[in-house]
Design an enzyme around this catalytic site. Structure first.
Site, mmCIF file in Angstrom:
data_model
loop_
_atom_site.group_PDB
_atom_site.id
_atom_site.type_symbol
_atom_site.label_atom_id
_atom_site.label_comp_id
_atom_site.label_asym_id
_atom_site.label_seq_id
_atom_site.Cartn_x
_atom_site.Cartn_y
_atom_site.Cartn_z
ATOM 1 N N LYS A 121 0.827 -1.218 0.000
ATOM 2 C CA LYS A 121 0.000 0.000 0.000
ATOM 3 C C LYS A 121 0.851 1.253 0.000
ATOM 4 O O LYS A 121 0.456 2.274 -0.570
ATOM 5 C CB LYS A 121 -0.968 -0.001 1.191
ATOM 6 C CG LYS A 121 -2.117 -0.965 0.996
ATOM 7 C CD LYS A 121 -3.389 -0.481 1.663
ATOM 8 C CE LYS A 121 -4.551 -1.387 1.310
ATOM 9 N NZ LYS A 121 -5.716 -1.171 2.145
ATOM 10 N N LYS A 203 -3.965 -11.256 -6.617
ATOM 11 C CA LYS A 203 -5.182 -11.466 -5.819
ATOM 12 C C LYS A 203 -6.353 -10.645 -6.389
ATOM 13 O O LYS A 203 -6.139 -9.518 -6.823
ATOM 14 C CB LYS A 203 -4.853 -10.999 -4.388
ATOM 15 C CG LYS A 203 -5.953 -11.146 -3.394
ATOM 16 C CD LYS A 203 -5.575 -10.534 -2.057
ATOM 17 C CE LYS A 203 -5.869 -9.042 -2.029
ATOM 18 N NZ LYS A 203 -5.861 -8.430 -0.696
ATOM 19 N N LYS A 206 -10.893 -5.411 -4.747
ATOM 20 C CA LYS A 206 -11.914 -4.421 -5.099
ATOM 21 C C LYS A 206 -11.276 -3.098 -5.512
ATOM 22 O O LYS A 206 -11.925 -2.254 -6.109
ATOM 23 C CB LYS A 206 -12.915 -4.224 -3.961
ATOM 24 C CG LYS A 206 -12.305 -4.060 -2.591
ATOM 25 C CD LYS A 206 -13.363 -4.233 -1.489
ATOM 26 C CE LYS A 206 -12.710 -4.532 -0.150
ATOM 27 N NZ LYS A 206 -13.599 -5.004 0.868
HETATM 28 P P1 TYM Z 1 -10.630 -6.670 3.604
HETATM 29 O O1 TYM Z 1 -11.756 -5.720 3.758
HETATM 30 O O2 TYM Z 1 -9.545 -6.330 2.673
HETATM 31 O O3 TYM Z 1 -11.206 -8.087 3.170
HETATM 32 C C1 TYM Z 1 -12.247 -8.731 3.894
HETATM 33 C C2 TYM Z 1 -12.021 -10.224 3.883
HETATM 34 O O4 TYM Z 1 -11.975 -10.714 2.552
HETATM 35 C C3 TYM Z 1 -10.814 -11.518 2.370
HETATM 36 N N1 TYM Z 1 -10.364 -11.384 0.970
HETATM 37 C C4 TYM Z 1 -10.154 -12.421 0.163
HETATM 38 N N2 TYM Z 1 -10.279 -13.743 0.335
HETATM 39 C C5 TYM Z 1 -9.996 -14.534 -0.712
HETATM 40 N N3 TYM Z 1 -9.587 -14.081 -1.927
HETATM 41 C C6 TYM Z 1 -9.442 -12.761 -2.152
HETATM 42 N N4 TYM Z 1 -9.053 -12.313 -3.343
HETATM 43 C C7 TYM Z 1 -9.727 -11.862 -1.079
HETATM 44 N N5 TYM Z 1 -9.695 -10.511 -0.948
HETATM 45 C C8 TYM Z 1 -10.080 -10.237 0.312
HETATM 46 C C9 TYM Z 1 -9.794 -10.954 3.358
HETATM 47 O O5 TYM Z 1 -8.804 -11.911 3.661
HETATM 48 C C10 TYM Z 1 -10.670 -10.618 4.536
HETATM 49 O O6 TYM Z 1 -10.864 -11.750 5.364
HETATM 50 N N6 TYM Z 1 -7.848 -5.917 7.691
HETATM 51 C C11 TYM Z 1 -9.044 -6.583 7.182
HETATM 52 C C12 TYM Z 1 -10.293 -6.173 7.927
HETATM 53 C C13 TYM Z 1 -10.187 -6.325 9.405
HETATM 54 C C14 TYM Z 1 -10.165 -7.536 10.130
HETATM 55 C C15 TYM Z 1 -10.071 -7.137 11.526
HETATM 56 C C16 TYM Z 1 -10.209 -8.887 9.802
HETATM 57 C C17 TYM Z 1 -10.100 -5.293 10.291
HETATM 58 N N7 TYM Z 1 -10.031 -5.787 11.548
HETATM 59 C C18 TYM Z 1 -10.017 -8.088 12.533
HETATM 60 C C19 TYM Z 1 -10.154 -9.809 10.830
HETATM 61 C C20 TYM Z 1 -10.049 -9.419 12.185
HETATM 62 C C21 TYM Z 1 -9.223 -6.201 5.725
HETATM 63 O O7 TYM Z 1 -8.757 -5.197 5.276
HETATM 64 O O8 TYM Z 1 -10.032 -7.056 5.036
#
Ligand code: TYM
Length: 337
Positions: A121, A203, A206
């Site tokens: 990032k 990956k 979005k």
């Molecule tokens: P975020 O919003 O980027 O994504 C949410 C969830 O989707 C999963 N994910 C994927 N899984 C499979 N293939 C993909 N291409 C893919 N893209 C995204 C992510 O692994 C995630 O589980 N930091 C986290 C949000 C967060 C969080 C937390 C998660 C904040 N606090 C505490 C767990 C516990 C995030 O940015 O996810």
């Protein structure tokens, strides 16, 4: 009935979150949200919209507010039941930011510098490498540790952050006694890492500037099928998983995650068929699966009062639990409460 039998079973605690970034892709859905709705019976679950995390990149406040509400509605539309699970918005519980401060003081600069998401990032947003981007994993650790979560259902890309949370737990517990539970990742059986449709070595994300790379849960049926039809694959033939067939392997993962079919069943089903047939079949399966989510989402967005009631209650329930950990840590640190 014996006293022991009357005691309710103590289920493991689950916490996870998703950023309100405007849309949920089938990567988010398969890697996380679908799994969340399936484990609600088995565990005591808390799920949140991580809107504090979202501001590590510049946000338009009105858009963030709208995306937060839509993200919340999407969780319910995907089958997360606010009666069974605690579903809340991160910014409504101040304990997250409060615990983060304490954990900041137990996290090393070197550890945060090694986080691949920070490196990616900060390269992508080189004009805004803010301190929040750097300490983002500490906030994520606070999210998890506040509720003494045992399990964190996420996609593979969040593994490094959960590992850091585990290191923080070991360090803090070593100094303060047993204040935190050590969390573990819970990955889905299929779909922990869904790849981009126009570059299967990357990956699915979005934030991909090319919308052909991802499929959003709210994409219309025709768009979904069109995107799968144009998915990048190699120039070979045959539907089977192989290292040099990253595109087909990714489509097989998606098909398997939505249908529950094994690789062998998929290979048998598409024997003698071409890439084109397979792509259409995957597109149709995905479009069929997201159609009920889309209609539920539209119903929920038409009932803002219901959503407000759910997230307000969710935050109250979350705070009742997290206060215990926040107070314990603050007392141990010598903060006047
Ligand atoms: P975020 O919003 O980027 O994504 C949410 C969830 O989707 C999963 N994910 C994927 N899984 C499979 N293939 C993909 N291409 C893919 N893209 C995204 C992510 O692994 C995630 O589980 N930091 C986290 C949000 C967060 C969080 C937390 C998660 C904040 N606090 C505490 C767990 C516990 C995030 O940015 O996810």
């Amino acid at each position: 009935m014996s006293e022991q039998m009357q005691t309710p079973e103590k289920k493991p605690i689950v916490l996870s979150g998703i950023q309100p970034s405007g849309l949920i892709t089938i990567g988010n859905y398969l890697g996380a949200v679908k799994n969340w709705s399936e484990i609600q019976e088995k565990y005591n679950c808390l799920f949140m919209i991580a809107n504090l995390h979202a501001t590590t990149v510049r946000q338009d406040p009105a858009a963030l507010r709208r995306n937060t509400l839509e993200g919340y509605a999407m969780l319910l539309a995907c089958g997360i039941d606010p009666e069974r699970s605690i579903v809340f918005i991160q910014s409504q519980n101040p304990h997250h930011a409060e615990l983060m401060w304490a954990l900041n003081c137990f996290t090393q600069f070197g550890e945060l510098s090694r986080m691949t998401q920070f490196k990616d990032k900060s390269a992508k947003y080189s004009d805004n490498i803010n301190a929040g981007l750097f300490t983002y994993p500490v906030l994520m650790a606070a999210d998890i540790l506040l509720y003494q979560a045992n399990l964190v259902p996420v996609g593979a890309d969040q593994n490094q952050h959960v590992e850091l949370a585990r290191d923080i737990v070991k360090r803090v517990n070593g100094i303060m006694g047993n204040v935190f539970t050590e969390p573990e990742c819970l990955f889905p059986k299929a779909g922990a890492k869904i790849m981009s449709l126009n570059d299967p070595t990357k990956k699915m994300s979005k934030s991909d500037p090319n919308p052909k790379g991802y499929v959003a849960v709210l994409d219309p049926r025709d768009t979904i099928i069109k995107k799968f039809k144009s998915a990048v694959t190699d120039s070979g033939s045959g539907i089977y998983r192989a290292d040099d067939k990253a595109g087909i392997s990714n489509l097989m993962t998606i098909y398997s995650a939505f249908t529950g079919k094994t690789d062998e069943q998929i290979v048998a089903e598409f024997e003698g068929k071409g890439y084109g047939d397979f792509k259409v079949a995957v597109g149709e399966v995905v479009a069929d699966a997201v159609a009920p989510v889309q209609s539920r989402f539209n119903e929920l967005m038409a009932d803002k009062a219901y959503l407000e009631k759910c997230y307000t209650e969710g935050a109250e329930k979350a705070m009742r639990i997290s206060r215990r950990t926040r107070d314990k840590v603050y007392k141990k640190m010598g903060f006047t409460l």
